[in-house]
Design a protein around this motif. Sequence first.
Motif, short mmCIF file in Angstrom:
data_model
loop_
_atom_site.label_atom_id
_atom_site.label_comp_id
_atom_site.label_asym_id
_atom_site.label_seq_id
_atom_site.Cartn_x
_atom_site.Cartn_y
_atom_site.Cartn_z
N PHE A 1 87.52 23.29 41.01
CA PHE A 1 86.70 23.00 42.41
C PHE A 1 85.30 22.63 41.99
CE2 PHE A 1 85.56 27.40 41.90
CZ PHE A 1 84.32 27.50 42.44
N ILE A 2 84.88 21.90 42.76
CA ILE A 2 83.38 21.47 43.00
C ILE A 2 82.81 21.68 44.14
CG2 ILE A 2 81.58 19.55 42.29
CD1 ILE A 2 83.39 18.27 40.46
N TYR A 3 81.73 22.24 44.38
CA TYR A 3 81.05 22.39 45.63
C TYR A 3 79.93 21.64 45.55
CZ TYR A 3 79.36 25.19 49.89
OH TYR A 3 79.09 25.50 50.93
N VAL A 4 79.69 20.75 46.52
CA VAL A 4 78.51 20.00 46.45
C VAL A 4 77.66 19.89 47.77
CG1 VAL A 4 77.77 17.31 46.41
CG2 VAL A 4 79.82 18.12 45.20
N SER A 5 76.46 20.28 47.58
CA SER A 5 75.43 20.33 48.73
C SER A 5 74.53 19.14 48.57
CB SER A 5 74.73 21.76 48.62
OG SER A 5 75.52 22.77 48.75
N VAL B 1 90.20 17.67 49.49
CA VAL B 1 88.69 17.85 50.02
C VAL B 1 88.71 18.70 51.27
CG1 VAL B 1 86.88 16.43 50.92
CG2 VAL B 1 88.26 15.58 49.30
N ALA B 2 87.68 19.79 51.41
CA ALA B 2 87.55 20.68 52.41
C ALA B 2 86.25 20.17 52.84
CB ALA B 2 87.62 22.00 52.09
N TYR B 3 85.95 19.75 54.25
CA TYR B 3 84.88 19.63 54.74
C TYR B 3 84.12 20.66 55.24
CZ TYR B 3 86.34 14.76 54.01
OH TYR B 3 86.79 13.73 53.37
N VAL B 4 83.69 21.54 54.45
CA VAL B 4 83.07 22.76 54.64
C VAL B 4 81.66 22.85 55.97
CG1 VAL B 4 82.00 24.91 53.76
CG2 VAL B 4 83.48 23.60 52.26
N SER B 5 81.11 22.10 55.73
CA SER B 5 80.06 22.00 56.69
C SER B 5 80.36 21.37 58.26
CB SER B 5 78.94 21.10 56.40
OG SER B 5 78.18 21.87 55.44
N GLU B 6 81.78 20.68 58.25
CA GLU B 6 82.17 20.30 59.46
C GLU B 6 83.17 21.27 60.05
OE1 GLU B 6 83.62 16.11 59.29
OE2 GLU B 6 81.77 15.66 57.96
N MET C 1 68.59 23.44 55.44
CA MET C 1 69.95 23.55 55.47
C MET C 1 70.80 22.45 54.83
SD MET C 1 71.82 24.91 58.89
CE MET C 1 73.65 24.72 58.83
N SER C 2 71.86 22.54 54.39
CA SER C 2 72.45 21.21 53.54
C SER C 2 73.98 20.98 54.15
CB SER C 2 72.82 22.04 52.16
OG SER C 2 73.27 22.79 52.09
N TYR C 3 74.48 20.01 53.91
CA TYR C 3 75.83 19.62 54.26
C TYR C 3 76.54 19.74 52.99
CZ TYR C 3 79.93 16.80 55.15
OH TYR C 3 81.11 16.47 55.42
N ASP C 4 77.54 20.52 53.22
CA ASP C 4 78.43 21.12 51.97
C ASP C 4 79.86 20.48 51.99
OD1 ASP C 4 76.31 22.52 51.31
OD2 ASP C 4 76.95 24.28 52.52
N ILE C 5 80.41 20.38 50.90
CA ILE C 5 81.70 19.70 50.83
C ILE C 5 82.55 20.37 49.67
CG2 ILE C 5 81.27 17.55 49.45
CD1 ILE C 5 83.07 16.09 51.39
N LEU C 6 83.64 20.65 49.63
CA LEU C 6 84.31 21.35 48.60
C LEU C 6 85.35 20.22 48.00
CD1 LEU C 6 84.96 23.77 46.69
CD2 LEU C 6 86.51 24.36 48.67
N ILE C 7 85.73 19.86 46.82
CA ILE C 7 86.66 19.22 46.34
C ILE C 7 87.47 20.16 45.18
CG2 ILE C 7 87.12 17.12 44.86
CD1 ILE C 7 83.55 17.69 46.24
N PHE C 8 88.83 20.02 45.21
CA PHE C 8 89.41 20.92 44.64
C PHE C 8 90.74 20.37 44.26
CE2 PHE C 8 90.28 21.89 48.94
CZ PHE C 8 91.86 22.38 49.11
N GLU C 9 91.50 20.77 43.32
CA GLU C 9 92.72 20.79 42.79
C GLU C 9 93.67 21.11 43.72
OE1 GLU C 9 93.76 19.11 40.12
OE2 GLU C 9 92.20 18.96 38.84
N PRO C 10 94.69 20.27 44.14
CA PRO C 10 95.35 20.55 45.36
C PRO C 10 96.18 21.59 45.22
CG PRO C 10 95.65 18.17 44.65
CD PRO C 10 94.85 18.88 43.81
N ASP C 11 96.76 21.88 43.74
CA ASP C 11 97.61 22.92 43.54
C ASP C 11 96.89 24.17 43.65
OD1 ASP C 11 99.81 21.16 43.53
OD2 ASP C 11 99.53 20.78 41.07
N ALA C 12 95.71 24.39 43.64
CA ALA C 12 94.89 25.81 43.57
C ALA C 12 95.09 26.67 44.64
CB ALA C 12 93.45 25.12 43.63
N THR C 13 95.64 26.11 46.01
CA THR C 13 95.84 26.85 47.02
C THR C 13 96.69 25.94 48.18
OG1 THR C 13 94.90 28.40 48.85
CG2 THR C 13 93.70 26.29 48.34
N THR C 14 97.16 26.46 49.31
CA THR C 14 97.92 25.84 50.37
C THR C 14 96.68 25.79 51.36
OG1 THR C 14 98.76 27.89 51.13
CG2 THR C 14 100.15 26.49 49.66
#
Length: 128
Positions: free
Chosen positions: A88-92, A116-121, A1-14
């Motif tokens: 975006f970049i999704y990092v595991s 930044v979206a803390y996907v695994s949290e 299992m991994s820890y995942d985090i998503l970094i994205f352009e703020p204008d991509a979505t609300t």
Amino acid sequence: MSYDILIFEPDATTDKDFPQWWRRVSRWEEPHDYDTTERSTPAIRSFYRDLIRSFPPINGPYALAEEELDAREAEGLPVADYTIGTDFIYVSVSWSDANALVKIVGQMAWTQRLAVAYVSEDSSIFRP
């Protein structure tokens, strides 16, 4: 299992539309490879170039050679799996590297003005 985090352009979505946006982009249906920044925004490209210094990729054109990967893992040094889109970049990473990743990503995302979206949290989102 991994820890995942998503970094994205703020204008991509609300924040409100984030769940729907994430479901759509996480299908990985953009017409390009997801292991290169070739079609990414300048901020995403810059972020990636900086992050791979601390978290070398296990995939893509800058991936570590098998011997390098084995050596890093034997020494307990971090590596990361990257999925890269246009905005975006999704990092595991392994859970043992999660704290270091969160710290570095937080600092770098702020510098590049990325969200930044803390996907695994708790999937909380922090914006510049």
